[in-house]
Write an enzyme that holds these catalytic residues in place. Structure first.
Site, mmCIF file in Angstrom:
data_model
loop_
_atom_site.group_PDB
_atom_site.id
_atom_site.type_symbol
_atom_site.label_atom_id
_atom_site.label_comp_id
_atom_site.label_asym_id
_atom_site.label_seq_id
_atom_site.Cartn_x
_atom_site.Cartn_y
_atom_site.Cartn_z
ATOM 1 N N LYS A 44 0.802 -1.283 -0.004
ATOM 2 C CA LYS A 44 0.096 -0.007 0.182
ATOM 3 C C LYS A 44 1.008 1.326 0.013
ATOM 4 O O LYS A 44 0.816 2.161 -0.799
ATOM 5 C CB LYS A 44 -0.986 -0.057 1.370
ATOM 6 C CG LYS A 44 -2.292 0.490 1.144
ATOM 7 C CD LYS A 44 -3.236 0.061 2.246
ATOM 8 C CE LYS A 44 -3.586 -1.293 2.133
ATOM 9 N NZ LYS A 44 -4.085 -1.687 3.474
ATOM 10 N N TYR B 13 2.320 -31.084 -33.457
ATOM 11 C CA TYR B 13 1.091 -30.463 -33.238
ATOM 12 C C TYR B 13 0.343 -31.054 -31.923
ATOM 13 O O TYR B 13 0.848 -32.077 -31.604
ATOM 14 C CB TYR B 13 0.191 -30.775 -34.454
ATOM 15 C CG TYR B 13 -0.126 -31.937 -34.610
ATOM 16 C CD1 TYR B 13 -1.429 -32.641 -34.394
ATOM 17 C CD2 TYR B 13 0.438 -32.824 -35.467
ATOM 18 C CE1 TYR B 13 -1.778 -34.048 -34.297
ATOM 19 C CE2 TYR B 13 0.222 -34.134 -35.813
ATOM 20 C CZ TYR B 13 -0.752 -34.593 -35.125
ATOM 21 O OH TYR B 13 -1.153 -35.849 -35.266
ATOM 22 N N CYS C 214 -3.139 -36.513 -29.259
ATOM 23 C CA CYS C 214 -4.602 -36.506 -29.719
ATOM 24 C C CYS C 214 -5.615 -36.812 -28.343
ATOM 25 O O CYS C 214 -6.601 -37.196 -28.286
ATOM 26 C CB CYS C 214 -4.893 -37.420 -30.806
ATOM 27 S SG CYS C 214 -4.756 -39.018 -30.612
ATOM 28 N N MET D 83 -4.005 -5.997 11.025
ATOM 29 C CA MET D 83 -5.100 -4.848 11.423
ATOM 30 C C MET D 83 -5.717 -4.189 10.317
ATOM 31 O O MET D 83 -5.177 -3.798 9.336
ATOM 32 C CB MET D 83 -4.465 -3.902 12.558
ATOM 33 C CG MET D 83 -5.552 -3.198 13.233
ATOM 34 S SD MET D 83 -4.635 -1.648 13.827
ATOM 35 C CE MET D 83 -4.753 -0.748 12.563
ATOM 36 N N GLY E 31 -5.961 -10.861 7.919
ATOM 37 C CA GLY E 31 -5.784 -11.164 9.442
ATOM 38 C C GLY E 31 -5.018 -10.170 9.921
ATOM 39 O O GLY E 31 -4.811 -10.168 11.104
ATOM 40 N N ARG F 20 -5.140 -0.174 -8.343
ATOM 41 C CA ARG F 20 -4.973 -1.632 -8.415
ATOM 42 C C ARG F 20 -5.106 -2.177 -9.847
ATOM 43 O O ARG F 20 -6.180 -1.499 -10.370
ATOM 44 C CB ARG F 20 -5.100 -2.546 -7.175
ATOM 45 C CG ARG F 20 -6.544 -2.485 -6.942
ATOM 46 C CD ARG F 20 -7.116 -3.188 -5.706
ATOM 47 N NE ARG F 20 -8.500 -3.225 -5.433
ATOM 48 C CZ ARG F 20 -9.036 -3.080 -4.476
ATOM 49 N NH1 ARG F 20 -8.495 -3.725 -3.414
ATOM 50 N NH2 ARG F 20 -10.461 -2.758 -4.418
ATOM 51 N N ARG G 7 -3.241 2.747 8.325
ATOM 52 C CA ARG G 7 -3.524 1.335 7.630
ATOM 53 C C ARG G 7 -2.505 0.597 7.955
ATOM 54 O O ARG G 7 -1.311 0.847 7.697
ATOM 55 C CB ARG G 7 -3.945 1.392 6.229
ATOM 56 C CG ARG G 7 -5.208 2.206 5.834
ATOM 57 C CD ARG G 7 -5.061 2.710 4.522
ATOM 58 N NE ARG G 7 -6.200 3.822 4.404
ATOM 59 C CZ ARG G 7 -7.316 3.832 3.734
ATOM 60 N NH1 ARG G 7 -7.566 2.469 3.023
ATOM 61 N NH2 ARG G 7 -8.247 4.710 3.726
ATOM 62 N N SER H 221 1.155 -40.427 -32.829
ATOM 63 C CA SER H 221 -0.035 -39.378 -32.282
ATOM 64 C C SER H 221 -0.053 -40.072 -30.607
ATOM 65 O O SER H 221 -0.443 -41.035 -30.562
ATOM 66 C CB SER H 221 -1.308 -39.588 -32.852
ATOM 67 O OG SER H 221 -2.035 -38.566 -32.068
ATOM 68 N N HIS I 90 -19.567 -6.564 -4.167
ATOM 69 C CA HIS I 90 -18.911 -8.147 -3.759
ATOM 70 C C HIS I 90 -19.387 -9.055 -4.736
ATOM 71 O O HIS I 90 -18.791 -10.047 -5.174
ATOM 72 C CB HIS I 90 -19.122 -8.443 -2.321
ATOM 73 C CG HIS I 90 -18.732 -9.771 -1.789
ATOM 74 N ND1 HIS I 90 -19.545 -11.031 -1.952
ATOM 75 C CD2 HIS I 90 -17.561 -10.205 -1.443
ATOM 76 C CE1 HIS I 90 -18.809 -12.334 -1.647
ATOM 77 N NE2 HIS I 90 -17.593 -11.774 -1.196
#
Ligand code: PEP
Ligand code: MG
Length: 909
Positions: free
Chosen positions: A33, A885, A865, A114, A112, A347, A103, A797, A470
């Site tokens: 932050k 391929y 395949c 603060m 978890g 962000r 913060r 293959s 949310h």
């Protein structure tokens, strides 16, 4: 001199010098932050003034036994004085108070820790000063009570419910429904009660001294680093316990100071469609939480252009600054305080798969990122979401005409969903998981503890909330169609029903939700697979084709699948499973006749009768794949798969015998006896063919060698079809593939037999068809002896479905229903090997087969395949192994093109 513990947001240069320029270390020191805010300041984004206390300070504090390190407090107060000068406000000044937020911010985002405390600096004096200067007691007391509430719950761990109880009591007492209806006087009373709650729970008075508040909040952040939840999270996520957390202190700005103030959230481009247009919601005269909580109906950000044109223009300027710097679509939080725009956070924004593709492509065109970066940003699973079903347009029109349109809300996560209404998460989960029903979860709004229901649901509807609610975020993240903010919808939990106007839908009844348009319909609307017409997706995939070195082919049995595969970009058919053609109703009796025949001649007759069908099948495929290779695999499954089930046969026979005993006359007896004879013959044959382990029994090339007429007929059909299409002017490239080879002699035997037949047909047709002959590698022995096989094959293959089955000795069909899931839950197997190639086992065998095969036949063409050919991680492995391929289901072709390009780009790095 003591160490520097505190950095102002504008001191990024000094920090970079201290950590020697590494951005990772800047984040380590300032936390995500703090680093983010300092970076925004550096690029000229208006960010409220502030400073960050470093993670080193946190670690020192903890190692000193919870004592502030030397010099920290002095540095903090001196930074604070600078902010006071810059803002013209003073911390604790009753007349013109500076308020602060505090913060936590570790290097990695970490639950978890603060949480935030806002409005530090409020007390009885400053509240009075604010009332005087703003003339608004409501705002002032609202700020004050929020501080006590947050400080109480976050710093002192008082349950937040204790505070909420006070507010709801007040609302009841006053007789109002929402917080906004409470007046200054009411908030003043609430504030006083909050102080009592605080005293009751902590046995202390609420600290009114601003510096004491600041110090307690700062120390609480430090201490929360060692809180149990944070500690457990670090253990689970493998985050170093020594990192510590930073503390970021920011001057508060207010969106609730009148009609020239506001607050909101925005994305710099549309998170739904990706359109280059700022998209967001805001509220005038409101606090940040009001927007997120979805209590007041937010306004679309476009309205800001009319309400505050200058702020809107500034917003556009800032959005460009942010995007140019981060080279990504940004999700921002902002506040407007008396006509001045402040950005609080930025962000990378969440987006739908459609938006992710469009944003990546347009950013390349705008010169912000390279094509490689665009390809690396769009992950293959997003392409998977892209192809989620959509509603049939006509069916939607019909539904609207039939008055089935229930309501329209915000289209926040695209795609179509049909299901029964469930009004809570537990029920949604139960109905979906236990009863296997398709469910639409309908709620007023959603919260983190609803996620289990949201994940189980096909679609999500909420009556409240905006594009950044949310519900919208979770739905977008998981690709679940969702419509939010359907405010005309009333959810009645007592009657367990929803109502819109006079339309009522009870819980358990069907609705159809269109996350692309935001419409909700009554009943079930038909869905269809989307077309690959999105112009940005087409462009991105065309760039993928520039970078990838792996070819992308498709597994397709019918011309319609082949045509779709080609539309999606397939460059060939890597697997046509011919046995599927034998199962069709008019052919199955012939196949059964062939298997049940007692005389060779009867068998040959039945096989001959199958020839025109097969020829027709291959003709269609060759036409659809004109100019491209088509790998046709000769018959593979055990014969009993074409015969009736043993248990049912026994039951039918016993029923017939009972009927015989009660037959009324001779004619009926004759008829029943004939039926019994036929059934007994079939049963005898089924019993003869029964194997204990059919997957390891008479199938694949073993069957072809046992009944050589069958592969011979298939080769005839292939060459006849090829001749026909060539004569029409088509360009045909057949490749004949032998399944389940384990010994080179099997291949030699088949090849001789089939070449004779092919030659015969070409002579009959008077035409030369160039075709290839090859084998699948799906038995470990084939991989181990690939050098021998390669001498008799032009291509390999990898049939990784069987190769996984035979390498692990696990039956896929049984294991996925049983212990395999258990193994993954318990962590015994990290991944499902039938989904992602097991690198260490199956991958090793493939590597060996590639090396050995190329050693004896350098020109051998190599492909895959099995189902893994359409899975991103397995495609990356195929790229590393140097296959030519991958071949997968037509719907996964676009994903495979992207995954192959990403593997090539990653390989170059
Ligand atoms: C395989 O085994 O990977 C394969 C493609 O064959 P099938 O799935 O038909 O057995
Ligand atoms: Mg197989």
């Amino acid at each position: 001199m003591s160490k520097k513990w505190v950095y102002r947001f504008n001191e990024l240069d000094a920090i970079e010098e201290y950590v020697d320029g590494s951005w990772d270390d800047v984040r380590g020191l300032l936390g995500g932050k703090g680093a983010n805010l300092a970076e925004m300041v550096r690029i000229g984004v208006p960010v409220p003034d502030g400073f960050t206390i470093t993670t080193e300070a946190c670690n020192e504090y903890l190692s000193l036994g919870e004592h502030l390190p030397d010099g920290l407090w002095e540095q903090l107060t001196s930074s604070l004085s600078e902010i006071e000068v810059a803002t013209g406000k003073t911390f604790g000044d009753p007349k013109n108070p500076l308020l602060l937020s505090c913060r936590s911010g570790a290097k990695f985002s970490m639950p978890g820790m603060m949480d935030t405390v806002l409005n530090l600096g409020m007390n009885d004096e400053t509240v009075a000063g604010l009332i005087e200067s703003t003339g608004d007691a409501r705002v002032a007391y609202d700020l004050y009570r929020r501080l006590i509430q947050m400080f109480g719950s976050v710093v002192m761990h008082i349950p937040d419910g204790k505070f909420e109880e006070v507010i709801s009591r007040k609302r009841k007492e006053v007789g109002v429904k929402t917080d906004t209806e409470l007046t200054g006087e009411h908030w003043m009373a609430v504030t006083e009660e909050f102080k009592n709650v605080f005293r009751f729970h902590t046995h202390h008075h609420f600290p009114t001294e601003p510096y004491a508040q600041l110090q307690m909040a700062t120390e609480a952040v430090f201490m929360s680093w060692n809180g149990k939840r944070a500690f457990d999270y670090r253990n689970a996520a493998g985050i170093d316990h020594k990192l510590g957390t930073a503390v970021t202190i920011v001057a508060m700005v207010y969106g609730n100071l009148g009609d020239d103030s506001g607050t909101g959230v925005a994305l710099t481009r549309s998170g739904t469609t990706g359109e280059h247009r700022i998209e967001g919601d805001y509220l005038t005269n409101a606090q940040g939480e009001d927007v997120v909580a979805g209590i007041r109906k937010t306004k679309d950000l476009s309205a800001l252009k009319f309400e505050m044109p200058e702020v809107h223009a500034e917003f556009e300027r800032v959005a460009v600054l942010l995007e140019n710097h981060y080279r990504e679509m940004q999700d921002v939080e902002f506040t407007i305080e008396k006509g001045k725009l402040w950005m609080l956070q930025t962000r990378d924004g969440k987006r739908t798969s459609q938006a992710a593709v469009r944003i990546a492509v347009e950013m390349v065109e705008e010169g912000l990122i390279t094509k490689e970066e665009a390809l690396m940003r769009v992950t293959p699973d997003l392409i998977d979401f892209f192809f989620h079903p959509q509603f049939d347009t006509q069916a939607m029109k019909d539904a609207a005409e039939d008055d089935k349109l229930l309501a329209t809300g915000l289209n926040v996560s695209p795609g179509a969903a049909v299901g029964i209404v469930a009004l809570d998460a537990n029920l949604a989960q139960k109905w979906a998981k236990e009863d296997g029903k398709n469910v639409i979860m309908v709620r007023p709004e959603t919260r983190p503890d609803d996620v289990h229901g949201m994940l189980a649901a096909q679609g999500i509807v909420t009556s409240r909330g905006g594009r950044t609610s949310h519900a919208a975020l979770v739905a977008r993240q998981f690709g679940t169609p969702a419509v939010v903010g359907v405010d005309e919808m009333d959810i009645d939990f007592t009657r367990r029903q929803i109502r819109v106007g006079n339309k009522v839908i009870r819980e358990g009844e069907y609705i159809s939700v269109d996350g692309t348009t935001g419409e909700i319909f009554l009943g079930q609307i038909e869905t269809k697979q989307p077309d690959i017409k999105d112009e940005w997706l087409l462009k991105l995939l065309s760039w993928a084709d520039e970078f990838r070195t792996l070819g992308v082919w498709a597994n397709a049995d019918y011309p319609v699948d082949a045509t779709r595969a080609r539309e999606y970009g397939a460059e060939g058919i890597g697997l046509c499973r011919t046995e599927h053609m034998f199962m069709e109703p008019e052919r199955l009796p012939l196949v059964q006749q062939m298997i049940l025949a007692e005389m060779e001649l009867q068998r040959i007759e039945a096989i001959k009768a199958l020839l025109p069908f097969q020829r027709e099948d291959f003709t269609g495929l060759f036409r659809a794949m004109d100019g491209l290779p088509v790998v046709i695999r000769l018959i593979d499954p055990p014969l009993h798969e074409f015969l009736p089930d043993h248990v049912s046969l026994v039951k039918e026979l016993s029923d017939l015998k009972i009927q015989l005993q009660h037959a009324p006359n001779l004619a009926v007896i004759d008829d029943l006896l004939e039926q019994v004879r036929v059934k007994e013959k079939v049963l005898a044959r089924v019993e003869l063919l029964r194997e204990d382990n059919p997957m390891l029994g008479m199938r694949g090339v073993r069957l072809g060698n046992h009944f050589p007429d069958l592969p011979r007929m298939q080769v005839r059909a292939i060459i006849e079809a090829a001749s026909l299409v060539t004569k029409e002017g088509g360009d045909v490239r057949p490749e004949i593939m032998i399944p389940l080879t384990s010994h080179v002699n099997e291949l030699i035997f088949q090849r001789e037999l089939l070449e004779v037949e092919a030659k015969k047909v070409m002579e009959e047709q008077g035409i030369e068809i160039s075709y290839k002959f090859g084998t699948m590698i799906e038995i470990p022995r084939a991989a181990l002896t690939a050098d021998q096989l390669a001498e008799h094959a032009e291509f390999f293959s990898f049939g990784t479905n069987d190769l996984t089955q035979t390498t692990y000795g696990i039956s896929r069909d049984d294991a996925e229903q049983g212990f395999l899931i258990e193994y993954m839950v318990n962590g015994i197997l990290p991944e499902n090997p039938f989904e992602t190639i097991d690198r260490d086992g199956v991958g090793q065998l493939m590597k060996m087969a590639v090396e050995k095969g190329r050693k004896t036949n350098p020109d051998i063409k190599l492909g895959i395949c099995g189902e893994h050919g359409g899975e991103a991680k397995s495609i990356a492995l195929c790229h590393e192994l140097g296959l030519n391929y991958v071949s997968c289901s037509p719907f996964r072709v676009p994903l495979a093109r992207l995954a192959a390009a990403r593997a090539a780009i990653a390989g170059k790095k």
